[in-house]
Design an enzyme around this catalytic site. Structure first.
Site, PDB file in Angstrom:
ATOM      1  N   LYS A  11       0.817  -1.218   0.000  1.00 55.68           N
ATOM      2  CA  LYS A  11       0.000   0.000   0.000  1.00 55.68           C
ATOM      3  C   LYS A  11       0.861   1.284   0.000  1.00 55.68           C
ATOM      4  O   LYS A  11       2.062   1.235   0.264  1.00 55.68           O
ATOM      5  CB  LYS A  11      -0.937  -0.047   1.205  1.00 55.68           C
ATOM      6  CG  LYS A  11      -1.983  -1.166   1.095  1.00 55.68           C
ATOM      7  CD  LYS A  11      -2.958  -1.120   2.252  1.00 55.68           C
ATOM      8  CE  LYS A  11      -4.049  -2.164   2.098  1.00 55.68           C
ATOM      9  NZ  LYS A  11      -5.007  -2.134   3.208  1.00 55.68           N
ATOM     10  N   TYR A  51     -12.500  -2.490  -3.339  1.00 56.78           N
ATOM     11  CA  TYR A  51     -13.097  -2.480  -1.995  1.00 56.78           C
ATOM     12  C   TYR A  51     -14.629  -2.504  -2.022  1.00 56.78           C
ATOM     13  O   TYR A  51     -15.267  -2.104  -1.043  1.00 56.78           O
ATOM     14  CB  TYR A  51     -12.580  -1.269  -1.206  1.00 56.78           C
ATOM     15  CG  TYR A  51     -11.160  -1.480  -0.692  1.00 56.78           C
ATOM     16  CD1 TYR A  51     -10.851  -2.590   0.092  1.00 56.78           C
ATOM     17  CD2 TYR A  51     -10.135  -0.588  -0.991  1.00 56.78           C
ATOM     18  CE1 TYR A  51      -9.552  -2.805   0.554  1.00 56.78           C
ATOM     19  CE2 TYR A  51      -8.839  -0.802  -0.529  1.00 56.78           C
ATOM     20  CZ  TYR A  51      -8.561  -1.905   0.245  1.00 56.78           C
ATOM     21  OH  TYR A  51      -7.286  -2.127   0.709  1.00 56.78           O
ATOM     22  N   ASN A 114      -2.282   0.228   7.003  1.00 57.52           N
ATOM     23  CA  ASN A 114      -1.859  -1.117   7.400  1.00 57.52           C
ATOM     24  C   ASN A 114      -0.956  -1.837   6.399  1.00 57.52           C
ATOM     25  O   ASN A 114      -0.950  -3.065   6.319  1.00 57.52           O
ATOM     26  CB  ASN A 114      -3.076  -1.973   7.795  1.00 57.52           C
ATOM     27  CG  ASN A 114      -4.001  -2.265   6.641  1.00 57.52           C
ATOM     28  OD1 ASN A 114      -3.870  -1.671   5.583  1.00 57.52           O
ATOM     29  ND2 ASN A 114      -4.918  -3.186   6.834  1.00 57.52           N
ATOM     30  N   HIS A 117      -2.125  -5.372   1.565  1.00 55.45           N
ATOM     31  CA  HIS A 117      -3.391  -6.092   1.412  1.00 55.45           C
ATOM     32  C   HIS A 117      -3.072  -7.468   0.841  1.00 55.45           C
ATOM     33  O   HIS A 117      -2.185  -7.598   0.004  1.00 55.45           O
ATOM     34  CB  HIS A 117      -4.319  -5.351   0.441  1.00 55.45           C
ATOM     35  CG  HIS A 117      -5.482  -6.176  -0.006  1.00 55.45           C
ATOM     36  ND1 HIS A 117      -6.660  -6.253   0.707  1.00 55.45           N
ATOM     37  CD2 HIS A 117      -5.632  -7.015  -1.075  1.00 55.45           C
ATOM     38  CE1 HIS A 117      -7.486  -7.078   0.086  1.00 55.45           C
ATOM     39  NE2 HIS A 117      -6.884  -7.552  -1.005  1.00 55.45           N
ATOM     40  N   GLU A 128      -9.647 -10.671  -7.342  1.00 54.89           N
ATOM     41  CA  GLU A 128      -8.646  -9.597  -7.286  1.00 54.89           C
ATOM     42  C   GLU A 128      -7.567  -9.763  -8.359  1.00 54.89           C
ATOM     43  O   GLU A 128      -7.131  -8.787  -8.965  1.00 54.89           O
ATOM     44  CB  GLU A 128      -8.050  -9.514  -5.876  1.00 54.89           C
ATOM     45  CG  GLU A 128      -9.100  -9.027  -4.877  1.00 54.89           C
ATOM     46  CD  GLU A 128      -8.667  -9.043  -3.416  1.00 54.89           C
ATOM     47  OE1 GLU A 128      -9.417  -8.517  -2.585  1.00 54.89           O
ATOM     48  OE2 GLU A 128      -7.589  -9.595  -3.095  1.00 54.89           O
TER      49      GLU A 128
HETATM   50  P1  CMP Z   1      -7.449  -4.521   3.728  1.00 59.48           P
HETATM   51  O1  CMP Z   1      -6.945  -5.858   4.153  1.00 59.48           O
HETATM   52  O2  CMP Z   1      -6.892  -3.947   2.472  1.00 59.48           O
HETATM   53  O3  CMP Z   1      -9.051  -4.596   3.603  1.00 59.48           O
HETATM   54  C1  CMP Z   1      -9.906  -3.511   3.909  1.00 59.48           C
HETATM   55  C2  CMP Z   1      -9.153  -2.270   4.304  1.00 59.48           C
HETATM   56  O4  CMP Z   1      -9.909  -1.230   4.866  1.00 59.48           O
HETATM   57  C3  CMP Z   1      -8.180  -2.670   5.399  1.00 59.48           C
HETATM   58  O5  CMP Z   1      -7.157  -3.488   4.900  1.00 59.48           O
HETATM   59  C4  CMP Z   1      -7.762  -1.297   5.899  1.00 59.48           C
HETATM   60  O6  CMP Z   1      -6.795  -0.712   5.039  1.00 59.48           O
HETATM   61  C5  CMP Z   1      -9.047  -0.490   5.764  1.00 59.48           C
HETATM   62  N1  CMP Z   1      -9.725  -0.260   7.054  1.00 59.48           N
HETATM   63  C6  CMP Z   1      -9.746   0.908   7.706  1.00 59.48           C
HETATM   64  N2  CMP Z   1     -10.470   0.809   8.830  1.00 59.48           N
HETATM   65  C7  CMP Z   1     -10.920  -0.468   8.899  1.00 59.48           C
HETATM   66  C8  CMP Z   1     -11.713  -1.180   9.834  1.00 59.48           C
HETATM   67  N3  CMP Z   1     -12.194  -0.618  10.924  1.00 59.48           N
HETATM   68  N4  CMP Z   1     -11.947  -2.498   9.604  1.00 59.48           N
HETATM   69  C9  CMP Z   1     -11.462  -3.097   8.481  1.00 59.48           C
HETATM   70  N5  CMP Z   1     -10.700  -2.454   7.552  1.00 59.48           N
HETATM   71  C10 CMP Z   1     -10.425  -1.160   7.763  1.00 59.48           C
END
Ligand code: CMP
Length: 151
Positions: A11, A51, A114, A117, A128
């Protein structure tokens, strides 16, 4: 155990913080094969499709904004049981809760930044991979260490 493919995306925060090499290196050392990879400036359309399952959730808009803010590195990874293996290496979604030794546990502090992904299951991986790549982008080759990774 089955040979599988999964999708992973480094990311914007990890690209900006200089972790591309570090993260790819972890996958390489684990014996996971990179079969497709590209640096992408993600537009809103792609971010919304990626998403789509989270549309309507409070974190949807901030996440779309985050993912379109700077380039990402998208890749297709191949290996035995690779979907679960990469999820394990990635760690749980919230870096505050992710175990040390995982990518999110080692490099992240906040769920909204985070680091990486990774597809969470077979159907998601297929969706994906097809969203981010075309079949001709995916290389079919053998790594010389493959015979040392399994019988
Ligand atoms: P990812 O695994 O890419 O899948 C959904 C993304 O939404 C997650 O990682 C985070 O980058 C983002 N995100 C932000 N807030 C939340 C949350 N509370 N719960 C889940 N995903 C979140």
């Amino acid at each position: 155990m089955q040979k599988e493919q999964t999708f992973a995306m480094i990311k914007p925060d990890a690209v900006q913080r200089g972790f591309i090499g570090e993260i790819i290196s972890r996958f390489e050392k684990k014996g996971i094969k990179i079969v497709a990879m590209k640096l992408v400036v993600v537009d809103r359309k792609l971010a919304e499709k990626h998403y789509a399952v989270h549309k309507g959730k409070p974190f949807f808009e901030p996440t779309v904004k985050y993912i379109t803010s700077s380039p990402v590195v998208a890749m297709v990874l191949e290996g035995l049981n690779v979907i679960e293996m990469v999820r394990g290496m990635t760690g749980t979604t919230d870096p505050q809760k992710a175990a040390m030794g995982t990518i999110r546990g080692d490099y992240g502090q906040f769920i909204g930044r985070n680091i990486i992904h990774a597809s969470d299951g077979k159907e998601t991986a297929s969706f994906e991979i097809n969203l981010w790549f075309t079949p001709k982008d995916i290389a079919d080759y053998r790594r010389i260490d493959e015979k040392w990774l399994t019988e």
